[in-house]
Design an enzyme around this catalytic site. Structure first.
Site, short mmCIF file in Angstrom:
data_model
loop_
_atom_site.label_atom_id
_atom_site.label_comp_id
_atom_site.label_asym_id
_atom_site.label_seq_id
_atom_site.Cartn_x
_atom_site.Cartn_y
_atom_site.Cartn_z
N GLU A 73 -3.56 -0.39 -13.27
CA GLU A 73 -3.96 1.01 -13.40
C GLU A 73 -4.06 1.41 -14.86
OE1 GLU A 73 -1.25 3.27 -11.01
OE2 GLU A 73 -2.14 2.61 -9.13
N GLU A 116 -3.08 -2.60 -4.16
CA GLU A 116 -2.04 -1.68 -3.68
C GLU A 116 -2.64 -0.75 -2.64
OE1 GLU A 116 0.00 0.66 -6.62
OE2 GLU A 116 0.28 -1.05 -7.96
#
Length: 478
Positions: A171, A373
């Site tokens: 991220e 995820e």
């Protein structure tokens, strides 16, 4: 209501994920080895739920063998985590390795491999060394990019023969968005130009590490691959009207394509350069750097997918006394009647899996990718324990089931998605929320020495992995 069974392709990975800082704790950490997250926790502990943070986390550092046995019990074949950059070195300028931490990490990798579990390793999951944040302004500095490459070289030298899945960032947009764009996290500095520089420098860092990976021939020697873990915010416009479509397109540009395009296509979108120039937020770059990014794209990407984002055209004038923010072009849109996870305040919309999968197929050359995820955070899960003390998290099973359905539908239609990694393997520490919302297949009992026990979803996941069959309910119209 009738059931049907969807076959999970034989080569499709079903794994789970976490990160170093969210699990390992500070055992053995030297005082100067704080990461950015450690620094934030120490300086702003009052915003971390009930005071919990990275200090002890799940104590994975001391209990990794126990955890790996639980992974084996569930049947995981892949486990994604990170190396803590702040702890891997004792001298960040000269990349001098901390032999104690490096040996520990070596033991973790060996333990995983000896139990039939492939480690998937990320080089930076918010673990920027705090001293580099304080001295150089973190990823706003190109010197830090150089130091990251030195660190990566030491990691590749140490573990390159045993790890086949490498990632530069997890991220990469998140920290600077929270700190420098929205100013909702310590040290609360609203500076849009700095936000863009962090974005750019992380793409430059990815390209440099990909180049290093190729120079070291890790693919040729060991069959390894290198990618990036990106969190695209699957974005929907309120309506088909041009003004709402434009709002969604610009949102996508600033929050998704800013990393997807350079990582996969090797270039930033021309429209992004136009808007950066218009709002005087263009990052500092050179033509040589853009060429390096063009020539060093990733082998594959992992995508973190949790909930959809909905936007509409702005309905009020922008406050010109505030720095530019992409919200200049959009308002957030609340879809009436949406299904919600009330604990996180996130919409549940499993179709995001299918929509991003087709986008990867149609807009990004059908590059190999996987869900890195996806998961559901729920508060006070202990209230769902049955007489055998097992958390009955049927809501999580339903969440995974529905998301996998849409994902496998896209795979069946040709999207090159090769796996699904649940967030998370165990409950762990999240930024600020700490242990408030639980995500794991395995409970961490804070009241009983952080003891571990499988939740109902852990047993369900085990059955899914063994049978490779997903049982789903046929859609019913009532």
């Amino acid at each position: 209501m009738s059931n049907k069974v969807i076959k999970v392709p034989d080569n499709f990975i079903i794994g789970a994920a976490s990160s170093a800082w969210q699990t390992e704790g500070w055992t053995g950490k030297k005082d100067f080895q704080d990461s950015y997250l450690d620094l934030w926790y120490k300086n702003n502990k009052n915003v971390w739920h009930n005071g919990y943070g990275p200090a002890l986390a799940t104590d994975f550092y001391n209990r990794y063998k126990e955890d790996i046995q639980l992974m084996k019990q569930i049947g995981l074949t892949h486990y994604r985590t990170s190396i803590n950059w702040a702890r891997f070195l004792v001298d960040y300028e000269n990349a001098i390795v901390d032999e104690e931490y490096a040996s520990h990490y070596e033991n973790v990798i060996d333990e995983l491999l000896n139990n039939g579990i492939e480690p998937m390793i990320c080089l930076e999951h918010y673990e920027l060394p705090a001293v580099l944040f304080e001295k150089y302004g973190g990823w706003g500095s190109k010197h830090v990019v150089e130091l990251f490459e030195k660190y990566a070289e030491k990691v590749f030298n140490r573990y390159g023969s045993r790890v086949k899945h490498w990632f530069t960032f997890n991220e990469p947009i998140v920290v600077q968005t929270r700190v420098h764009l929205d100013a909702i996290r310590w040290p609360f500095e609203q500076n849009t130009r700095k936000w863009m520089q962090w974005n750019y420098n992380k793409s430059l860092a990815t390209a440099k590490v990909v180049r290093l990976f190729k120079q070291m021939q890790l693919k040729e020697k060991f069959g390894a691959k290198i990618g990036n873990i990106i969190n695209p915010e699957v974005t929907y416009a309120r309506s088909s009207a041009e003004h709402d479509q434009k709002a969604a397109r610009i949102y996508d540009l600033f929050f998704n394509r800013v990393f997807l395009d350079p990582s996969i296509k090797g270039e930033f979108p021309s429209e992004l350069f136009e808007l950066m120039e218009k709002h005087d937020i263009t990052f500092d770059y050179t033509e040589d750097e853009l060429r390096l990014i063009k020539e060093n794209t990733v082998d594959y990407v992992g995508l973190n997918l949790y909930f959809p984002h909905r936007v509409k055209a702005r309905t009020a004038a922008w406050n010109e006394d505030t720095p530019f923010h992409p919200e200049y072009y959009y308002d957030k849109h609340e879809l009436i009647g949406k299904k919600m996870n009330p604990y996180r305040g996130w919409e549940i919309y499993p179709q995001i899996m299918y929509d991003i999968a087709l986008r990867m197929k149609e807009e990004y050359g059908n590059i190999e990718w996987f869900v890195a995820e996806n998961g559901m955070g729920v508060e006070n899960e202990h209230r769902f324990k049955n007489e055998d003390n097992i958390i009955q998290d049927d809501y999580r099973i339903e969440f995974i089931n529905e998301h996998l359905q849409w994902l496998l539908k896209a795979v069946d239609e040709g999207s090159n998605c090769t796996g699904y990694m649940l967030w998370a393997f165990t409950d762990n520490v999240s930024p600020m929320n700490a242990f408030k919302n639980r995500y794991g297949l395995v409970e961490i009992n804070l009241n009983e020495n952080r003891n571990r026990s499988l939740k109902k979803s852990g047993y369900w996941y085990k059955e899914l992995i063994e049978s490779r069959q997903l049982e789903v309910l046929e859609e019913e119209y009532k």
